[in-house]
Design an enzyme around this catalytic site. Sequence first.
Site, short mmCIF file in Angstrom:
data_model
loop_
_atom_site.label_atom_id
_atom_site.label_comp_id
_atom_site.label_asym_id
_atom_site.label_seq_id
_atom_site.Cartn_x
_atom_site.Cartn_y
_atom_site.Cartn_z
N GLY A 1 2.12 35.97 -60.82
CA GLY A 1 2.78 34.93 -61.63
C GLY A 1 2.29 34.91 -63.06
N PHE B 1 -4.62 38.96 -56.83
CA PHE B 1 -3.57 38.39 -55.99
C PHE B 1 -2.79 37.36 -56.78
CE2 PHE B 1 -6.25 40.26 -52.83
CZ PHE B 1 -5.44 40.50 -51.72
N LYS C 1 -12.76 19.45 -66.76
CA LYS C 1 -11.44 20.06 -66.99
C LYS C 1 -10.38 19.39 -66.13
CE LYS C 1 -8.05 23.03 -66.31
NZ LYS C 1 -7.20 23.50 -65.24
#
Length: 386
Positions: free
Chosen positions: A12, A9, A214
């Site tokens: 981009g 999904f 992160k």
Amino acid sequence: MSDMKAIHFGGGNIGRGFVAEFLHKSGYEVVFVDVMDAIINALQQNKSYTVTEVGTSETKSKTIDNYRAINSKTDEDKVVEEIATADIVTCAVGPNILKFIAPVIAKGIENRKKDSPIAVIACENAIGATDTLRKFIEEKLSDSTKSNIQDKARFANSAIDRIVPMQDENAGLNVKIEKFYEWCVESKPFLPSQPPKIEGVHFVEDLTPFIERKLFTVNTGHATAAYYGYNRGKECIHDVLQDKELNEIVRNTLKETAHLIVNKHEISEEDQNQYVEKIIKRISNPVLKDNVERVGRAPLRKLSRNERFIGPAAHLAEMGAKYDALLGGIEMCLRFQNVEGDDESFELAKILKENSSSDATEKITGLERNHTLFPAVEEVVKKVQA
């Protein structure tokens, strides 16, 4: 034709350039799902696209093919059918969109045609994104499916790290992406079976240290550079880090988050310092041409409770440790207002204009009013409102 299939999904740049590239390399047929007509049409009309790694003196290109694309807005039944026979579902849609993709994934899980459970992995810049997605999916499942969910689906959180800079204007589907990457996925949810085979993925027992390190290093550092840069009239992240004063501000911010990471997780000071240096080197790379407005977009999400500024600052406040540099980043982020093309920056300006400092602080950050950090953030809000 591959007999392994992954549904992804979000068509981009992260979806095409990072997630799909890894799935493709691992031998999966990738089925892209999106609601954007332009992206789906382009993917349907082009049988391949190129992913180019940049960030060193050399660039390396790879061709991605063996994919299909479906518009979930117009072809939901087809998406359900694909999920029913797939091995993996991944997504890179943004944390706020998870609730919108959950119903169709739930239908796919209800209709599973395969004996083995489907692996569900959300690839978002957020802590516990797959848990969030699972919650939305389970709201839509029948009681019988929910009680046997382990047989139908396995949900694993993941941490992804790869910078996708501004793309060339006429790039089409082609993606330019940095060479460095890290993709960690929880291994426990797949027990007693093996986790899915995805080349380049690092399966770990406990994801929390990876995800927080992160988020509170790469994302905090990147965003700090972006907001200071924006307010000082800089164009790209590497311009910000070439400025001695701003470089020092970014480093001081990452010293604060390093203090948290070293104390909270079993990560040594030396390891964390090396990680910080690696991150500063990555985001300083002029080849990435990373625009401060691109990195700064969505300030409301970035100022939310568990995100890159408030998250670590709240932990540090609870520890009785220093968080002054983070407050500076929070101020710069609050000043990222009315930026063309960024809806959240307009919404932020509106909240600051229409609310008292305490209401605005609560609305924007989600901090509890009795939290140790609240008064310090409220002072910053007052300063920005003045």
